[in-house]
Design an enzyme around this catalytic site. Structure first.
Site, PDB file in Angstrom:
ATOM      1  N   SER A 111      -6.717  19.162 -46.315  1.00 31.19           N
ATOM      2  CA  SER A 111      -5.950  19.398 -45.099  1.00 31.19           C
ATOM      3  C   SER A 111      -6.635  18.746 -43.905  1.00 31.19           C
ATOM      4  CB  SER A 111      -5.736  20.895 -44.900  1.00 31.19           C
ATOM      5  OG  SER A 111      -4.751  21.140 -43.934  1.00 31.19           O
ATOM      6  N   ASP A 171       5.453  19.982 -50.139  1.00 36.81           N
ATOM      7  CA  ASP A 171       4.633  20.362 -48.993  1.00 36.81           C
ATOM      8  C   ASP A 171       5.171  19.630 -47.766  1.00 36.81           C
ATOM      9  OD1 ASP A 171       2.711  20.798 -47.052  1.00 36.81           O
ATOM     10  OD2 ASP A 171       1.011  20.160 -48.281  1.00 36.81           O
ATOM     11  N   HIS A 184       0.745  24.283 -49.682  1.00 37.49           N
ATOM     12  CA  HIS A 184      -0.207  23.383 -49.045  1.00 37.49           C
ATOM     13  C   HIS A 184      -1.591  23.627 -49.641  1.00 37.49           C
ATOM     14  CE1 HIS A 184      -1.803  20.716 -46.077  1.00 37.49           C
ATOM     15  NE2 HIS A 184      -2.518  21.652 -45.481  1.00 37.49           N
TER      16      HIS A 184
END
Length: 407
Positions: free
Chosen positions: A256, A349, A379
């Site tokens: 991320s 996602d 995610h």
């Protein structure tokens, strides 16, 4: 078959045939049988370890444990050769059938209802609810730590604290004294997350790659805005170099926002003419800090963090810094000279577009960039490696990538 009938059948077997082994203890685990079958198939510990994404010492321990539990030597080992014993030959076909039947049963179970994907979505729900409510950063941090506290640290890995060039960090590794070769920068939108919280994912990466994983506790915004996190990542990377790990032997990875921080580190290395790592691993990268993400549609899969909150967190991280700076905007940067990279993302996602655009951008500069997509909506689905098959598969492929490129 009744017990007496079974015994009579066994007495009538042709001379010389090895009788079935007595019932094995309950302590035998599937991983022991998978390890044995892999070695029996390959007749080589190195190839079997690579096939299972294990280190050779870990594979040897599993085989020794199985032999102890069944009370028989299953393999003969010499310097250049591995052979099955009579006991090993008797166990092999039965173990194959058992594992095949189990895999079929699990595959059938997974196909019913999508319960595992729903389980991952439920795990993210408290974090999602807080961010959609516009919560304060301290509450968001607490929710992120609670989320990671619910994840599982894999068996067989140890955790030890280190001072990585002045940055507090943890090393998660299967072999305690092995220097870390993977630098992982955790996610958390630049405002949350910790090395302690990311131990489960670090442990899964350690097992998948066969490397010790260094997870630094880089400084967080808004207390420490850009470039504090980049500076900490750079110090941790230089510490790895200073402790004797060559740059070509280092993998730099992140999930991320941590993946975005990886790109910031690479651009800083390029700017300072420092050696690049050997390879890059980006899990569900969030790299677009421009604030162009649109609000989510209620009918679409919901991200772990509302894009409107991402804009807020990005602003806290940038603290007025130009989002067009190549060090924070890899989608507009000159990426030439960067190492081979593997990107992984879930097809549903809502942040997967960042992975697509970054892959295209890297390839336009001649970088060996590979994008792998998995049919999930969560995610950073890799967090759920302990029960989500796509996550386990992704980590296995990540391990294969690090070994293939390193080799």
């Amino acid at each position: 078959m009744a017990v007496d009938e079974q015994r009579q059948d066994e007495r009538q077997q042709p001379p010389g045939r090895v009788l079935p082994l007595p019932a094995a203890p309950d302590a035998i685990e599937l991983r022991h049988l998978r390890a044995f079958v892999a070695v029996a198939d390959e007749l080589n510990f190195g190839r079997a370890a690579a096939r299972l994404y294990l280190s050779q010492p870990a594979l040897s321990r599993q085989i020794r444990t199985l032999e102890r539990l069944v009370g028989s030597d299953l393999l003969r080992r010499s310097t250049h050769r591995v052979e099955l014993t009579l006991a090993g030959d008797a166990l092999l076909d039965r173990a194959r059938r058992l594992l095949s039947d189990l895999d079929d049963a699990i595959s059938t179970t997974r196909s019913v209802g999508g319960e595992l994907a729903e389980r991952a979505a439920r795990a993210w729900q408290p974090v999602r609810d807080l961010t959609r409510a516009g919560t304060e950063i301290q509450r968001f941090r607490a929710a992120v730590e609670d989320f990671h506290a619910g994840l599982t640290l894999p068996e067989g890995v140890g955790v030890r604290p280190v001072n990585a060039g002045g940055v507090p960090a943890l090393v998660v590794a299967e072999v305690a004294d092995r220097p870390p070769a993977l630098l992982h920068l955790h996610g958390g939108a630049y405002v949350a997350g910790s090395a302690f919280g990311f131990r489960p994912l670090g442990g899964a990466l350690a097992l998948a790659t066969g490397a010790g994983v260094l997870v630094p506790d880089y400084r967080l915004a808004p207390e420490h805005p850009f470039p504090a996190a980049v500076d900490d990542a750079l110090r941790a990377y230089r510490w790895m170099l200073d402790t004797g790990t060559p740059a070509a032997g280092i993998t730099v990875g992140g999930d991320s926002a941590g993946a975005g921080l990886v790109l910031s580190l690479l651009m800083t290395l390029k700017e300072q003419q420092l050696p690049q790592p050997g390879r890059v691993l980006l899990l569900c990268p969030w790299v677009d800090l421009t604030g162009d993400a649109r609000p989510p549609d209620e009918q679409e899969p919901q991200p772990a963090i509302d894009p409107r909150q991402l804009r807020r967190f990005a602003a806290a991280y940038l603290a007025g810094h130009d989002p067009g700076d190549p060090r924070v905007s890899p989608l507009t940067a000159d990426l030439s000279g960067l190492p081979p990279m593997l990107l992984q993302a879930g097809t549903a996602d809502p942040l997967a577009g960042d992975a697509h655009r970054l892959t295209e951008r890297a390839r336009s500069y001649g970088i060996d960039a590979r994008l792998e997509l998995y049919p999930v909506s969560a995610h950073v689905f890799h967090y759920f490696w302990s029960f989500l098959p796509e996550a386990a598969d992704a980590l296995e492929r990540a391990g294969a990538f690090t070994r293939r490129v390193a080799g």
